[in-house]
Motif scaffolding. Structure first.
Motif, mmCIF file in Angstrom:
data_model
loop_
_atom_site.group_PDB
_atom_site.id
_atom_site.type_symbol
_atom_site.label_atom_id
_atom_site.label_comp_id
_atom_site.label_asym_id
_atom_site.label_seq_id
_atom_site.Cartn_x
_atom_site.Cartn_y
_atom_site.Cartn_z
ATOM 1 N N CYS A 131 0.813 -1.214 0.000
ATOM 2 C CA CYS A 131 0.000 0.000 0.000
ATOM 3 C C CYS A 131 0.847 1.266 0.000
ATOM 4 O O CYS A 131 0.310 2.364 -0.008
ATOM 5 N N SER A 132 2.152 1.121 0.016
ATOM 6 C CA SER A 132 3.074 2.248 -0.083
ATOM 7 C C SER A 132 4.132 1.910 -1.117
ATOM 8 O O SER A 132 4.474 0.754 -1.311
ATOM 9 N N SER A 133 4.660 2.942 -1.738
ATOM 10 C CA SER A 133 5.734 2.743 -2.700
ATOM 11 C C SER A 133 7.064 2.950 -1.992
ATOM 12 O O SER A 133 7.282 3.983 -1.369
ATOM 13 N N TYR A 134 7.920 1.960 -2.083
ATOM 14 C CA TYR A 134 9.230 2.058 -1.451
ATOM 15 C C TYR A 134 10.340 2.229 -2.480
ATOM 16 O O TYR A 134 11.496 2.317 -2.131
ATOM 17 N N MET A 135 9.960 2.290 -3.749
ATOM 18 C CA MET A 135 10.947 2.431 -4.801
ATOM 19 C C MET A 135 11.328 3.898 -4.936
ATOM 20 O O MET A 135 10.480 4.782 -4.825
ATOM 21 N N PRO A 136 12.602 4.163 -5.176
ATOM 22 C CA PRO A 136 13.001 5.571 -5.331
ATOM 23 C C PRO A 136 12.410 6.157 -6.600
ATOM 24 O O PRO A 136 12.164 5.453 -7.577
ATOM 25 N N LEU A 137 12.171 7.446 -6.557
ATOM 26 C CA LEU A 137 11.680 8.136 -7.748
ATOM 27 C C LEU A 137 12.801 8.208 -8.770
ATOM 28 O O LEU A 137 13.967 7.956 -8.459
ATOM 29 N N ASP A 138 12.474 8.574 -9.982
ATOM 30 C CA ASP A 138 13.496 8.729 -11.016
ATOM 31 C C ASP A 138 14.561 9.694 -10.514
ATOM 32 O O ASP A 138 14.239 10.701 -9.875
ATOM 33 N N PRO A 139 15.816 9.403 -10.813
ATOM 34 C CA PRO A 139 16.872 10.292 -10.317
ATOM 35 C C PRO A 139 16.749 11.692 -10.910
ATOM 36 O O PRO A 139 16.363 11.860 -12.058
ATOM 37 N N ARG A 140 17.078 12.647 -10.087
ATOM 38 C CA ARG A 140 17.054 14.038 -10.550
ATOM 39 C C ARG A 140 18.333 14.331 -11.305
ATOM 40 O O ARG A 140 19.386 13.776 -11.006
ATOM 41 N N PRO A 141 18.263 15.228 -12.291
ATOM 42 C CA PRO A 141 19.488 15.563 -13.029
ATOM 43 C C PRO A 141 20.490 16.242 -12.093
ATOM 44 O O PRO A 141 20.119 16.977 -11.177
#
Length: 151
Positions: A131-141
């Motif tokens: 019920c939660s996302s534990y994956m990192p978001l796309d890396p920032r530039p």
């Protein structure tokens, strides 16, 4: 008196139902992507994720799944009680043996927010219900610091 109270309650529930659920003007949060997962696996995961995370704490909301095996497509919806307004809708279509086109739309409030949409996306990708996302978001530039150059 009692009749007026009942009528007012029904009217209030009816008006609340009008503002509840996915908007018809495409303003609700949505996501479209190709998942590197077989259609049937993605479909089964969406049903499990919906039952585990999107029915609300009292399980008042219903999960309705429609599968078209011949077309290899399906829709899984979470419906509000009494009004049957869509809180979440996931459309799936096979795009190959191990690829599925997915479109997720959520109401955008409460249990059915952008975080729930991201959790659904992760569940489809990884086949794991959470019920939660534990994956990192796309890396920032990477941002390079500005340096003062000597004249």
């Amino acid at each position: 008196m009692y009749r007026n109270l009942v009528a007012a309650s029904v009217l209030a529930l009816g008006l609340a139902g009008c503002s509840l659920g996915i908007s018809q003007d495409s303003s609700s949060p949505h996501s479209e992507f190709k998942a590197p997962v077989a259609f049937k696996d993605a479909y089964d995961t969406v049903i499990r994720q919906s039952n585990a995370c999107l029915r609300s704490a009292d399980n008042a909301y219903r999960v309705v799944a429609d599968l078209n095996e011949s077309a290899q497509s399906g829709v899984v919806r979470v419906l509000a009680p009494y009004s049957d307004n869509e809180m979440t809708r996931v459309d799936l279509k096979a795009a190959g043996a191990k690829t599925t086109d997915v479109r997720i739309v959520v109401w955008g409030k409460g249990t059915w927010d952008a975080a729930a949409m991201r959790s659904m996306q992760d569940a489809i990708y990884y086949g794991l219900v959470s019920c939660s996302s534990y994956m990192p978001l796309d890396p920032r530039p990477e941002v390079r610091p500005k340096r003062d150059l000597p004249n």
